[in-house]
Structure formats: structure tokens, C-alpha cells
Design a protein around this motif. Structure first.
Motif, mmCIF file in Angstrom:
data_model
loop_
_atom_site.group_PDB
_atom_site.id
_atom_site.type_symbol
_atom_site.label_atom_id
_atom_site.label_comp_id
_atom_site.label_asym_id
_atom_site.label_seq_id
_atom_site.Cartn_x
_atom_site.Cartn_y
_atom_site.Cartn_z
ATOM 1 N N ARG A 147 -5.264 -0.122 11.110
ATOM 2 C CA ARG A 147 -6.316 0.808 10.675
ATOM 3 C C ARG A 147 -5.879 1.571 9.431
ATOM 4 N N MET A 148 -4.618 1.982 9.396
ATOM 5 C CA MET A 148 -4.109 2.700 8.230
ATOM 6 C C MET A 148 -4.160 1.824 6.992
ATOM 7 N N ASN A 149 -3.784 0.571 7.145
ATOM 8 C CA ASN A 149 -3.831 -0.370 6.021
ATOM 9 C C ASN A 149 -5.257 -0.546 5.529
ATOM 10 N N ALA A 150 -6.217 -0.627 6.475
ATOM 11 C CA ALA A 150 -7.619 -0.788 6.097
ATOM 12 C C ALA A 150 -8.127 0.450 5.359
ATOM 13 N N ARG A 151 -7.709 1.647 5.805
ATOM 14 C CA ARG A 151 -8.143 2.869 5.121
ATOM 15 C C ARG A 151 -7.600 2.926 3.692
ATOM 16 N N LEU A 152 -6.332 2.580 3.534
ATOM 17 C CA LEU A 152 -5.744 2.599 2.201
ATOM 18 C C LEU A 152 -6.398 1.554 1.301
ATOM 19 N N GLN A 203 0.830 -1.203 0.000
ATOM 20 C CA GLN A 203 0.000 0.000 0.000
ATOM 21 C C GLN A 203 0.869 1.260 0.000
ATOM 22 N N GLU A 260 -2.839 0.949 14.991
ATOM 23 C CA GLU A 260 -2.917 2.084 14.065
ATOM 24 C C GLU A 260 -2.422 1.698 12.678
ATOM 25 N N ASP A 287 -9.421 0.445 1.620
ATOM 26 C CA ASP A 287 -10.778 0.893 1.324
ATOM 27 C C ASP A 287 -10.785 1.849 0.138
ATOM 28 N N GLY A 288 -9.776 2.722 0.080
ATOM 29 C CA GLY A 288 -9.683 3.619 -1.067
ATOM 30 C C GLY A 288 -9.479 2.861 -2.365
ATOM 31 N N LYS A 321 -12.788 1.160 -3.357
ATOM 32 C CA LYS A 321 -13.742 2.112 -3.923
ATOM 33 C C LYS A 321 -13.351 2.490 -5.350
ATOM 34 N N GLU A 373 -1.452 10.660 3.676
ATOM 35 C CA GLU A 373 -1.377 9.293 4.199
ATOM 36 C C GLU A 373 0.068 8.815 4.264
#
Length: 240
Positions: free
Chosen positions: A207-212, A143, A204, A214-215, A218, A153
Motif C-alpha cells: 500500500r505504501m508503494n502504491a501511495r508513493l 521510491q 502495508e 500515485d504521487g 499525479k 512517508e
């Protein structure tokens, strides 16, 4: 000299770490990285040898036999080439200072290597946490490699992985060993603070990996929708 209870606990913890899924996965990754590095160096050595021997053979065909002096020159050229390749291929020792300026794509692996070198100076619970943390670093590596280093990010990831994580470990190491298990000023002991800090950073990173991710998901869904509208929609309109 008889082993102390602390020695026995440390040996038992190390054994449990080696047989744990996280510990085996971390050892496998380190072994694979060493093997990949060895293969890269071996390819460079072979290529340099082929080039030098090819040049010597061409010289012998065009000009004539190179003689003993020419043979010595070929051997010297190969030795110098091998030495240069081996020196050039050596990776610099990871340090917190280097981690702070490391290439973002290499930051997780280099941080993992640095943490592995700090392992002997950490308590057994923290050593087990390093294995789980290594898995998180491995997961987020692809990521980060895809990010522009100027993105928020990317800056956040560099601060967390390349700055705050090493500083947590170094802060613990600065505490005298005799005080690390004692509660400090009515609060948790340095050992417990280290474990809590590593846990927070690991969460954290996840969570950061999940946010990236998710982008990326999408973006993939948007692209898929675009293709459906462009091609399936056109086909249905044509049929009507």
C-alpha cells in the motif's frame, strides 16, 4: 539418525520455495548483488595496482632502476593496498540496530539481507512469506531512494521496515521453540502470529508503494498538462 516428520516438512518447504517464482526471484537478486559487489572490488583492486605500477615505472624512468629493494617495496605497497581495499569494501553485518539508522535508499536491500539470515530459524510458511516480502521490498526501494528522509512517508517507511518488521521476527525468535506451535492463552500460536504479522507488513509495504507511486503519477500528469498548455496551446493560438 532417522529424519523426523518436521525435518521432512522443512526440506519439502525449502524445495518448494526454491522452485517458486518468488524464491527464484529472491535468489536471482542475491546473486546479482554479490556479482555487483565482486565487480566493484575487482575494479578497485585493478585501479590500485595500475596506480602503484605506474608510479614505480615513472620512478624507474626518472630516477633509474628501482632494484630489488624497490621491487619489494612495490609488492608490499600492492599487498597493503589490496588489504585496505578488501577491508574497506566489506559491508557490515546487517543487524536490527543498524537497520534502524540505515540510509533510506539502502534500507530495503539491507532488511532483505537480514531477513535471509533469519530464515533458518523461522517456520516453513514464514519462510515462503519472506520471498513475497522480498519482492515488495525490492519494488519500494526506488521510491524510498527518491524521498527526503525528513518526509512523513520516509519516517513511516523506516519505522515499518527498519523497526517493526525486525522486532516482529525477533519477538518470535525469543519464544522457546517448544511453544511456537501451541496456541497461547486461547489465541493463535506464535507460528500463526508470525505469519499474520508478516502478511500485514507485506500488505502495508505494498500500500505504501502504491501511495508513493500515485504521487509520482499525479506529478507526471501535472507536468504533462503543463507542457500541453505551454506548447500546444501556444501553437494553436498562433495559428488562430
Amino acid at each position: 539418525m532417522m529424519p523426523t516428520s518436521d525435518d521432512i516438512i522443512e526440506h519439502a518447504a525449502d524445495f518448494l520455495r526454491r522452485i517458486s517464482p518468488e524464491g527464484r526471484a529472491a535468489a536471482r537478486r542475491r546473486r546479482e548483488r554479490r556479482q555487483a559487489a565482486f565487480r566493484r572490488i575487482a575494479r578497485r583492486l585493478v585501479l590500485a595496482s595500475v596506480v602503484i605500477l605506474g608510479a614505480a615505472l615513472a620512478t624507474g624512468i626518472i630516477i633509474g632502476p628501482i632494484g630489488i629493494n624497490g621491487l619489494l617495496a612495490v609488492i608490499l605497497a600492492m599487498v597493503l593496498a589490496w588489504a585496505a581495499i578488501l577491508m574497506w569494501s566489506r559491508s557490515p553485518e546487517p543487524t536490527p540496530e543498524r537497520l534502524a539508522t540505515s540510509d533510506l535508499a539502502q534500507l530495503p536491500a539491507q532488511t532483505e539481507d537480514w531477513l535471509e539470515k533469519q530464515r533458518p530459524a523461522l517456520p516453513a510458511p514464514a519462510q515462503r512469506q519472506l520471498d513475497a516480502l522480498a519482492l515488495s521490498l525490492e519494488a519500494i526501494g526506488p521510491q524510498l531512494a527518491a524521498l527526503d528522509p525528513r518526509q512523513p512517508e520516509a519516517i513511516e517507511a523506516r519505522r515499518l521496515i527498519g523497526d517493526e518488521l525486525p522486532e516482529l521476527v525477533r519477538g518470535y525468535q525469543r519464544v522457546p521453540p517448544s511453544l511456537r506451535r501451541q496456541p497461547m492463552n486461547g489465541g493463535p500460536s506464535p507460528d500463526k502470529q508470525l505469519a499474520e504479522g508478516l502478511g500485514t507488513i507485506g500488505e502495508e509495504i505494498a500500500r505504501m508503494n502504491a501511495r508513493l507511486a500515485d504521487g509520482d503519477l499525479k506529478a507526471l500528469a501535472t507536468q504533462n498538462r503543463f507542457l500541453e498548455i505551454k506548447y500546444k496551446g501556444d501553437g494553436e493560438m498562433g495559428e488562430g
